[in-house]
Design an enzyme around this catalytic site. Sequence first.
Site, PDB file in Angstrom:
ATOM      1  N   ARG A   1      19.798  23.019   4.534  1.00 31.71           N
ATOM      2  CA  ARG A   1      20.097  21.772   5.233  1.00 31.71           C
ATOM      3  C   ARG A   1      20.918  22.105   6.469  1.00 31.71           C
ATOM      4  NH1 ARG A   1      16.490  20.270   2.818  1.00 31.71           N
ATOM      5  NH2 ARG A   1      16.353  18.687   1.179  1.00 31.71           N
TER       6      ARG A   1
ATOM      7  N   GLU B   1      18.918  16.430  13.014  1.00 29.86           N
ATOM      8  CA  GLU B   1      17.473  16.454  13.266  1.00 29.86           C
ATOM      9  C   GLU B   1      16.962  15.092  13.772  1.00 29.86           C
ATOM     10  OE1 GLU B   1      15.251  17.911   9.917  1.00 29.86           O
ATOM     11  OE2 GLU B   1      16.533  19.658   9.686  1.00 29.86           O
TER      12      GLU B   1
ATOM     13  N   HIS C   1      11.396  22.162  10.687  1.00 28.59           N
ATOM     14  CA  HIS C   1      11.573  21.800   9.280  1.00 28.59           C
ATOM     15  C   HIS C   1      10.252  21.947   8.511  1.00 28.59           C
ATOM     16  CE1 HIS C   1      14.415  19.297   6.541  1.00 28.59           C
ATOM     17  NE2 HIS C   1      13.643  20.077   5.808  1.00 28.59           N
TER      18      HIS C   1
END
Length: 321
Positions: free
Chosen positions: A240, A269, A287
Site C-alpha cells: 500500500r 493514488e 497498481h
Amino acid sequence: MSESRPLLYVSRLLPEPVMATVRERYQLLTEPEEGPPSPAVLRQGLQEATAAIVTLSERIDAQSLSAASRLKVVANYAVGYNNIDLAAARHHSIVLTNTPDVLTDATADLTWALILATARRVVEGDALVRAGDWTGWSATQLLGAEVAGRTLGIIGMGRIGQAVAHRAVGFRMPVHYYNRGTRLTSPPGAQWAGVSLPDLLRDSDFVSVHVPLTEQTRHLIGASELAAMKQTAILINTARGPIVDEAALVDALERRTIAGAGLDVYEDEPRLHPGLSSLPHVVLLPHLGSATWYARVQMGMICLRNVDAVLAGRPAPNPVL
C-alpha cells in the site's frame, strides 16, 4: 422475475465472467463503469442495495454505512480493507469480507518483475531502443545491479511476503525478514532469517514491503529508514502506498541516498508526489499487483461466494469481521 432477486451494488466494472454471474444471480442496482463512482453514486448504491461489491479505490466511511439500512454485506474486491471504516461496519452489523489467497502469486510475481526491472534498468533500456537512440552494444551502457546472491529484505511475511521469499531460492538469495508474528522455518533450499527492522534495512540489498496498511504501518518507511539503507539498495513496494513516505522517498532518490525504487502503489493514488515521475532510477506501475486474468476473475468469484453465503443466512467464507 428479476425484481425477486436481491439488489446488488457493484461499484466498478469487473471481468466479464464475474459480471455474467452477477447478472444471473442478482438484480444490479446500476450498471457499473470502468472508472470510480462519484461519492454521491457510491452513497446511493450502499443505501439502496442489500449487498455490495466494492474495490479498494472506494472510501466507505461511517456516514455512508450509517445510511445503509438495507445493507447486509460488503465484499471488498481486495485483500486489504483499509478503505472501509471497520468500526462503523461492526456497529451496523454489516459483514465485511475480502479476497485472500487468489492474488498471492500474481502479486509476488509482480514484485519480482519490479526487482528485476529496477535492478537491470529494463524500462530505461526499452525507452532507449524505442526512441531510436541505441547506437549498439557498449561495455558501459546502462549498468545495473546484481540480483543473484544478494540479500533480500522482506517487511511482512504474510502470504505474499512468503511467496516472494520462496521465489528468492532460484536467485540464491538469503532472505532477511521483519515480521510481527512468529518466526518462520526456512523451507528446503532457502535461507530465511528473522531480524529487527533496523538490521533488515542496514543489511539488505533489496527491501520489499508486504505489510497491510494500518495506523501503525503508515509511513513505516520514512526519511530515517531510507537513510539507514545501503546507498546501493533498492526499495520495492507492492503493498500500500502510504506505508512509504513518498516525499521522503523522492528526497532520498534525488540525493541518491538509495539506488532506486520499484513502485506499484502510491500514497495518494493516482497522483504522484512531485518529482517522482522524472526520476530515471524508479520503475512506476499503475497498481497492477493482482492484474492477471485468473486472479481478477477469482477475486470476483470469491466476492460473490461471500455475498451468496451472507444473503442465504450462512457464515461468510472470508470474513474480515
